[in-house]
Design an enzyme around this catalytic site. Sequence first.
Site: not given
Ligand code: MSP
Length: 508
Positions: A17, A20, A125, A128, A142, A145, A297, A300
């Site tokens: 999304h 990412h 969790c 997380c 949590c 979540h 936030k 889904k």
């Molecule tokens: N798999 C772990 C990371 C392991 S790294 C060794 C993880 N994955 S995640 O899919 O949850 O991705 C988290 C990251 O996605 C955040 O740190 C950020 O880079 C990005 N973001 C996801 N949603 C976001 C927002 N709403 N706003 C900003 N960044 C966002 O955690």
Amino acid sequence: MKYYLTTPIYYVNDSPHIGHAYTTVAADVIARWRRYRGDDVFFLTGTDEHGAKICQAAVRAGNSPAEFCDRISGEFRKEWQNLKITNDYFIRTTDQKHISAVQKFLGALHATGAVQKGKYEGLYCVGCEKFLSESDLVDGCCPDHKQKPVLQSEENWFFRLSDYQEELLKIITDDSDPRVKIFPVERRNEITGKLKNLKLENISISRANLEWGIPLPFDPGQTAYVWVDALLNYISAIGYGEGDGRFERLWPSDMHLMAKDILWFHSVIWPAMLLAAKLPLPKKIFAHGFFTINGDKMSKTVGNVILPKEMSDKFGVDASRYLMLSLFPFGADGDISWQALTDKFNTDLANNLGNLVSRTLTMVEKYFEGRIPKPNSTPALEEVINIGEFNGFFEDLKFSNIIETVQKHLNHANQLIERSAPWKMAKANDPELSTVLFELLIRIREASLAVYPFMPEIAANIWKQIGSDEDIDSEARAFFQGGAIASPKPGNAVAKSGSLFPRIIDKK
Ligand code: MSP
């Protein structure tokens, strides 16, 4: 100079999304800019595929974990191609090479005595993928979540994190030490505050009853904790343990980029693991903010998830890359809405950049038969982009300042049109008309180089339309390295073609 830059590896429990995409596009802009600066960049991204969360998502989708991971990891890869992400490698934690590297690292850690067996009981969790303490919970759930954590009680392997507390605090707070420098400063203060005030507990690094993970080499009945597995991607991707010299050349990383949600793992747990294994520590860690959608936030359940594809269908890929980084300062939290994106698109891109190019080219066509005129005198050219300051913004990931600088530059050029009124000059046969148009072409050249890391295709398109025959990449290198860029060539034909940014009127 080598520059090793990483994004988080994203969980494949869900499709990509714009959260990412936000981090990945930011990293890509930096990677591109570094390449023009002359750095030898290695840019890594990928997917995080083990653990309970992924396993449950696969079951829900009616797939085996392996099939499920292949599918969603493929979606990430495709999305990054669509967004023109120039990563040098895409790692998956289910890659055999990664698995071997994790086993090698954990074996080495075990050999040093930094891990030991123990019993742990705690509230876990799955969302997380970490243990929470009672004080983290809101109404027993949590807060992120909205789920009740599960009580887990197992014999696990533990990493002696507490042994590294003092050393880490010293490294992080010592500005003369190039290791583990955390940005922005508020984030660094949060981490040092915790390191000063909390007593670090040893952390469990394995799971006894979770098959979807990497078996520990010294206790194959247990699998590696998904975060330990995931963090090791940063070294497995560059050949840790393979002996081909890549790891020695690229490690330590120059920058780990992520959002603040996972900063603790990157700035405390990861460096402690590396200290224990006697490996060098990452240099910079940058944790940007989290954004909400219309104040909520993104989730889904709320139904407000924005997919990168929805954005690029509406604005085009290049404009989407620009818009993502333009709405609020990188590092801070912010809000995104379709309305704000549309407004920004109309103001910055359609009106300011698009109109400047289109008006200038129309005038060259009308007054000089579509050929770049020879200037009657030397254009004044005050207030061009100060490249030293501009590069400083890239260095510090100040995307809003970069965008503001570009917009000022464009305003200045548009004002030149208003002020000099070329249509009046043409009527009056004023020979200075050629100078004005020549100056506008110089400014558009500079604008296209300045936005090139954000909008590679649009910039190259403008570059062509204004009759430039030099290779834009080599001019971008000259520009970002502070050298002189070539002037427009009188006599070259300009080629106006279509609208760069069709104005978006609807307000989705
Ligand atoms: N798999 C772990 C990371 C392991 S790294 C060794 C993880 N994955 S995640 O899919 O949850 O991705 C988290 C990251 O996605 C955040 O740190 C950020 O880079 C990005 N973001 C996801 N949603 C976001 C927002 N709403 N706003 C900003 N960044 C966002 O955690």
